[in-house]
Write a protein that holds these residues in place. Structure first.
Motif, PDB file in Angstrom:
ATOM      1  N   TRP A  44       0.809  -1.213   0.000  1.00 50.03           N
ATOM      2  CA  TRP A  44       0.000   0.000   0.000  1.00 50.03           C
ATOM      3  C   TRP A  44       0.841   1.261   0.000  1.00 50.03           C
ATOM      4  CZ3 TRP A  44      -5.355  -0.403  -0.184  1.00 50.03           C
ATOM      5  CH2 TRP A  44      -6.053   0.806  -0.103  1.00 50.03           C
ATOM      6  N   ASP A  45       1.910   1.262   0.785  1.00 48.40           N
ATOM      7  CA  ASP A  45       2.683   2.489   0.929  1.00 48.40           C
ATOM      8  C   ASP A  45       4.145   2.143   1.161  1.00 48.40           C
ATOM      9  OD1 ASP A  45       3.129   5.206   0.998  1.00 48.40           O
ATOM     10  OD2 ASP A  45       2.278   5.521   2.989  1.00 48.40           O
ATOM     11  N   VAL A  46       4.996   3.151   0.958  1.00 46.11           N
ATOM     12  CA  VAL A  46       6.437   3.003   1.093  1.00 46.11           C
ATOM     13  C   VAL A  46       6.960   4.180   1.906  1.00 46.11           C
ATOM     14  CG1 VAL A  46       8.636   2.953  -0.154  1.00 46.11           C
ATOM     15  CG2 VAL A  46       6.645   1.792  -1.114  1.00 46.11           C
ATOM     16  N   GLY A  47       7.949   3.916   2.754  1.00 45.99           N
ATOM     17  CA  GLY A  47       8.639   4.977   3.480  1.00 45.99           C
ATOM     18  C   GLY A  47      10.119   4.644   3.560  1.00 45.99           C
ATOM     19  N   PHE A 355       9.113   6.259  -6.442  1.00 46.21           N
ATOM     20  CA  PHE A 355       8.804   4.856  -6.178  1.00 46.21           C
ATOM     21  C   PHE A 355       7.291   4.676  -6.209  1.00 46.21           C
ATOM     22  CE2 PHE A 355      12.927   5.706  -4.527  1.00 46.21           C
ATOM     23  CZ  PHE A 355      13.661   4.558  -4.724  1.00 46.21           C
ATOM     24  N   VAL A 356       6.820   3.695  -6.981  1.00 49.77           N
ATOM     25  CA  VAL A 356       5.400   3.385  -7.053  1.00 49.77           C
ATOM     26  C   VAL A 356       5.199   1.925  -6.688  1.00 49.77           C
ATOM     27  CG1 VAL A 356       4.948   5.157  -8.800  1.00 49.77           C
ATOM     28  CG2 VAL A 356       5.456   2.814  -9.531  1.00 49.77           C
ATOM     29  N   THR A 357       4.004   1.619  -6.161  1.00 55.10           N
ATOM     30  CA  THR A 357       3.661   0.241  -5.832  1.00 55.10           C
ATOM     31  C   THR A 357       2.491  -0.204  -6.693  1.00 55.10           C
ATOM     32  OG1 THR A 357       2.104   0.891  -4.073  1.00 55.10           O
ATOM     33  CG2 THR A 357       4.405   0.499  -3.440  1.00 55.10           C
ATOM     34  N   THR A 358       2.478  -1.488  -7.049  1.00 54.11           N
ATOM     35  CA  THR A 358       1.353  -2.042  -7.790  1.00 54.11           C
ATOM     36  C   THR A 358       0.310  -2.565  -6.808  1.00 54.11           C
ATOM     37  OG1 THR A 358       2.178  -4.323  -7.982  1.00 54.11           O
ATOM     38  CG2 THR A 358       2.953  -2.714  -9.617  1.00 54.11           C
ATOM     39  N   ARG A 365       4.519  -5.432  -6.851  1.00 55.33           N
ATOM     40  CA  ARG A 365       5.895  -4.980  -6.949  1.00 55.33           C
ATOM     41  C   ARG A 365       6.068  -3.556  -6.441  1.00 55.33           C
ATOM     42  NH1 ARG A 365       5.942  -6.437 -13.236  1.00 55.33           N
ATOM     43  NH2 ARG A 365       3.736  -6.025 -12.860  1.00 55.33           N
ATOM     44  N   VAL A 366       7.316  -3.233  -6.128  1.00 53.89           N
ATOM     45  CA  VAL A 366       7.744  -1.848  -5.944  1.00 53.89           C
ATOM     46  C   VAL A 366       8.621  -1.511  -7.136  1.00 53.89           C
ATOM     47  CG1 VAL A 366       8.980  -0.197  -4.487  1.00 53.89           C
ATOM     48  CG2 VAL A 366       7.708  -2.084  -3.422  1.00 53.89           C
TER      49      VAL A 366
END
Length: 372
Positions: A44-47, A355-358, A365-366
């Motif tokens: 869902w999210d990246v940090g 950076f995007v997430t599927t 994937r990231v």
């Protein structure tokens, strides 16, 4: 005679300028892409930590920590958050890393959990141990945010003001968005210890500030802070039309469900409220706009300070530019159309890379997008 000589000087300068090379205009960057992690379940999210470790939330309730943002970086730890109820759009969603992470090791998450006989969205603070596992530290927002299979929102970011910003969907109860005494259908602002900021708005009928920064939101899924102005832009889903990006300001009403997009009536509402128009609206079928971030750094060339937004239904990334002298945004381009399927997060990370997430449900994937 002197007049003739003086008159020829500007002409000579003009002729000389035609012979000199024109100053170079900033070019659009070239972009390369790389899948850096795969085999995920609805990330869902990246940090990112200040030293480059990458945190990824998975909706079923896991936080994964990778050694870096490099392709195939080692998985340092996987932690499972207790009590997560992941149904539909609900589960473990947004994550933010504290600006003092190097000294306090704190992160913040927004998550759907069963609590006190209710299905709630909660903002929780965790401390990251030396082995990169996480342990509960304290509640930031414990009660008042109802969860649902749709319209959850649950983006969380630490702003330049060092406050925690949270988007909360209407939990499929549209008129809750118009009630400032409910936390659903809102943008919320809270101190990093869970207290109410003293400069938050005081809503009619109340005598003190609350967590509620703005009302009238449907399903806001992204928060982006504009460089230079620190304006807070929130990306949200419309119903079957009128996705919006809103510049959220304290005490303002952004219309849902009474108005959508550029003042389109949607549902009959009483009270004669004044609704604030969006910075951008799709003004037609929804794209399912989700995560958003402004990009910075000279490697973005003429695209520096543009806003990038991931879309779910359209499976692409949209680029927006601020209009000169205005808070309004203009959509400039569609990028990576159907390259990886549905896209959820858009996060600026190490090296000013995007950076995007599927969000496809299997082998998610990231993806790293690098400007050159």
């Amino acid at each position: 005679m002197p007049r003739v000589r003086l008159a020829t000087i500007p002409t000579a300068i003009m002729c000389l300028s035609l012979l000199l090379p024109a100053p170079a205009l900033a070019a659009a960057p070239s972009l390369s892409t790389r899948v850096i992690q795969s085999g995920l379940v609805i990330p869902w999210d990246v940090g990112f930590s200040p030293t480059g470790q990458m945190f990824v939330t998975e909706r079923p309730g896991r936080i994964r920590v990778y050694a870096s943002a490099k392709p195939g970086a080692a998985l340092l730890a996987t932690s499972t958050i207790n009590g997560v109820r992941a149904e539909g759009e609900a589960g473990l969603m947004g994550i933010a890393v504290d600006h003092n992470f190097n000294s306090n090791r704190l992160i913040y998450i927004c998550v759907s959990r069963n609590a006190s006989g209710q299905w709630l969205n909660q903002v929780m603070r965790y401390r990251v141990r030396g082995d990169w596992k996480v342990e509960f530290d304290r509640w930031i927002i414990r009660y008042g945010m109802r969860a649902n299979t749709i319209h959850n929102g649950c983006a969380v970011e630490e702003g330049p003001d060092q406050k925690i910003w949270v988007t909360m969907g209407d939990s499929n109860n549209a008129m809750w968005a118009q009630n400032p005494n409910r936390l659903n259908g809102k943008v919320l602002r809270v101190n990093r210890n869970g207290s109410v900021p003293s400069d938050n708005p005081i809503w009619p009928g109340n005598s003190a500030p609350s967590l509620v920064w703005s009302i009238g939101h449907r399903n806001p899924q992204g928060i982006a802070f504009q460089p230079g102005t620190n304006r807070v832009y929130v990306v949200e889903h419309g119903p079957e039309k009128d996705d919006e990006i809103n510049w959220v300001r304290p005490g303002r009403n952004y219309g849902w469900p009474c108005r959508t997009g550029n003042n389109h009536p949607y549902q009959s509402c009483s009270g004669g409220a004044t609704y604030v128009g969006p910075a951008w609206s799709s003004e037609g079928p929804t794209l399912a706009t989700s995560g958003g971030t402004f990009v910075t750094g000279s490697n973005w060339e003429s695209w520096q300070n543009n806003l990038f937004v991931s879309t779910l239904k359209q499976s692409d990334v949209r680029r927006f530019t601020p209009q000169s002298g205005s808070y309004l945004l203009t959509m400039q381009a569609t990028l990576f159309n159907n390259s990886w399927g549905r896209l959820r997060a858009s996060v600026l990370g190490p090296g000013n890379q995007l950076f995007v997430t599927t969000s496809n449900g299997s082998n998610d994937r990231v993806v790293r997008i690098t400007p050159h």
